[in-house]
Design a protein around this motif. Structure first.
Motif, short mmCIF file in Angstrom:
data_model
loop_
_atom_site.label_atom_id
_atom_site.label_comp_id
_atom_site.label_asym_id
_atom_site.label_seq_id
_atom_site.Cartn_x
_atom_site.Cartn_y
_atom_site.Cartn_z
N GLY A 211 0.78 -1.23 0.00
CA GLY A 211 0.00 0.00 0.00
C GLY A 211 0.81 1.27 0.00
O GLY A 211 0.25 2.36 -0.05
N PHE A 212 2.15 1.16 0.05
CA PHE A 212 2.97 2.37 0.07
C PHE A 212 4.18 2.30 -0.86
O PHE A 212 5.14 3.04 -0.70
N GLY A 213 4.15 1.42 -1.85
CA GLY A 213 5.13 1.45 -2.92
C GLY A 213 6.33 0.55 -2.79
O GLY A 213 7.21 0.56 -3.66
N ALA A 214 6.41 -0.26 -1.74
CA ALA A 214 7.60 -1.08 -1.53
C ALA A 214 7.56 -2.41 -2.29
O ALA A 214 8.59 -2.88 -2.78
N CYS A 218 1.28 -3.42 -7.42
CA CYS A 218 0.17 -2.78 -8.12
C CYS A 218 0.69 -1.86 -9.23
O CYS A 218 0.09 -0.82 -9.51
N THR A 219 1.78 -2.26 -9.85
CA THR A 219 2.38 -1.45 -10.92
C THR A 219 1.53 -1.50 -12.18
O THR A 219 1.03 -2.56 -12.56
N CYS A 220 1.36 -0.35 -12.82
CA CYS A 220 0.66 -0.29 -14.10
C CYS A 220 1.50 0.52 -15.09
O CYS A 220 2.34 1.33 -14.70
N GLN A 221 1.27 0.27 -16.36
CA GLN A 221 2.02 0.97 -17.40
C GLN A 221 1.29 2.22 -17.83
O GLN A 221 0.07 2.21 -18.03
N CYS A 230 -0.58 2.53 -5.78
CA CYS A 230 -0.62 2.92 -4.38
C CYS A 230 0.23 4.15 -4.09
O CYS A 230 0.02 4.83 -3.08
N ARG A 231 1.20 4.45 -4.94
CA ARG A 231 2.16 5.52 -4.64
C ARG A 231 2.00 6.71 -5.59
O ARG A 231 1.69 7.82 -5.19
N GLU A 232 2.24 6.48 -6.90
CA GLU A 232 2.05 7.55 -7.88
C GLU A 232 0.58 7.73 -8.21
O GLU A 232 0.17 8.78 -8.69
N GLY A 233 -0.23 6.69 -7.98
CA GLY A 233 -1.67 6.76 -8.09
C GLY A 233 -2.26 6.92 -6.71
O GLY A 233 -1.54 7.33 -5.80
N PRO A 234 -3.53 6.59 -6.47
CA PRO A 234 -4.42 5.93 -7.44
C PRO A 234 -4.95 6.85 -8.54
O PRO A 234 -5.57 6.38 -9.48
#
Length: 243
Positions: A211-214, A218-221, A230-234
Motif C-alpha cells: 500500500g505504500f510502494g515497496a 500494483c504497478t501499471c504501465q 498505491c504511490r504515484e496513483g491511485p
C-alpha cells in the motif's frame, strides 16, 4: 505516510453490504481528496486499503463495501475499538485543474472519495455536479449528503430502479462541464474515458500488497513508464493512461 491508532466512534450500515465508519485520530498526514488509508486487521496478513470519504483535524470517515473476510470483520467492529491505520497514502486529486464546472463521476465503492472532493471544490467557489452509479436502488448511498452540500446529483442504476437506467455514461451530458474527476472499477473508467469531452483525473481501484510502494505489486504501465497505483496513483491524468 503516518501510522497511528484510531478509535471507532460509529460503525453503521449505510446500504446493502455498505458501511460507514467514523473514527477519531491524527489525520495530519492526509493532504487532500483521493488519498486512502491502510487498515491492519486481526488475523489478516495484508492491510485493507480504504479510500477516505471525509476528514477533519482529528476525525476520519470511511465508507466501505463488504467483499471478503477483512471488510466483513470491519463491519462487526464495535464503537470504542481501536484500529491501526496508515494514513496519507496515495496521490490524490489536483483541484487546480477543475475549471468552474467540474463533473464528478463515481461507481459503487468509487463514490466515497468524491464527497470530500466536492466539499473542497465548493470551498473554492467551483460548481461541481455529481453522477453516482450503482447496480440497483438498494446499493445507493451518499445521494442526500451530496444534495445537502448543494451539489447537483444524478443517479444511474443498471436495473433502472432509481434515476437513469443504465451506466454512469448514460447519464453523462454531452457538454457543459469543464473537467472530469472519476473513481470506480476499471471498465467504468474506460467507458468514461471514451465518452468524456474534456481532460480529467481517473482514480483506479487495484489490489495492493503493502500500500505504500515497496512491494511493486500494483504497478501499471502509463505513457510515461510504470507507475505504482498505491504511490504515484491511485489518481492518474487522462492523457497518461494506457488501456
Amino acid at each position: 505516510m503516518r501510522q497511528g491508532l484510531f478509535t471507532i466512534v460509529k460503525n453503521e450500515k449505510l446500504a446493502e453490504d455498505t458501511y460507514r465508519m467514523s473514527l477519531k485520530g491524527d489525520t495530519t498526514a492526509i493532504t487532500g481528496p483521493g488519498q486512502f488509508v491502510n487498515i491492519a486487521l486481526e488475523g489478516c496478513f495484508l492491510r485493507r486499503p480504504i479510500s477516505v470519504c471525509d476528514y477533519g483535524p482529528d476525525s476520519l470517515v470511511l465508507i466501505y463495501k463488504v467483499v471478503g473476510k477483512g471488510t466483513a470483520q470491519m463491519s462487526q467492529l464495535p464503537e470504542g475499538a481501536e484500529l491501526d491505520l496508515l494514513t496519507g497514502l496515495g496521490n490524490g486529486y489536483d483541484l487546480e485543474k477543475s475549471g468552474e464546472r467540474p463533473l464528478l463521476i463515481g461507481g459503487g465503492a468509487g463514490v466515497p472519495p468524491l464527497y470530500t472532493l466536492a466539499k473542497q471544490l465548493l470551498a473554492q467557489g467551483k460548481h461541481p455536479a455529481v453522477i453516482l452509479g450503482f447496480n440497483r436502488a438498494e446499493e445507493l448511498f451518499l445521494q442526500e449528503e451530496f444534495q445537502t452540500l448543494g451539489v447537483e446529483v444524478t443517479v444511474a442504476t443498471a436495473d433502472g430502479s432509481v434515476g437513469v437506467q443504465g451506466f454512469v455514461t448514460d447519464a453523462m451530458p454531452q457538454e457543459g462541464y469543464t473537467y472530469i474527476y472519476t473513481c470506480g472499477p476499471e471498465p467504468m473508467l474506460k467507458a468514461v474515458y471514451d465518452k468524456s469531452a474534456t481532460s480529467g483525473q481517473f482514480s483506479f481501484e487495484e489490489r495492493m500488497g503493502c500500500g505504500f510502494g515497496a512491494c511493486m505489486g500494483c504497478t501499471c504501465q502509463t505513457k510515461y513508464g510504470n507507475k505504482r497505483i498505491c504511490r504515484e496513483g491511485p489518481v492518474l491524468e487522462k492523457e497518461e493512461i494506457l488501456w
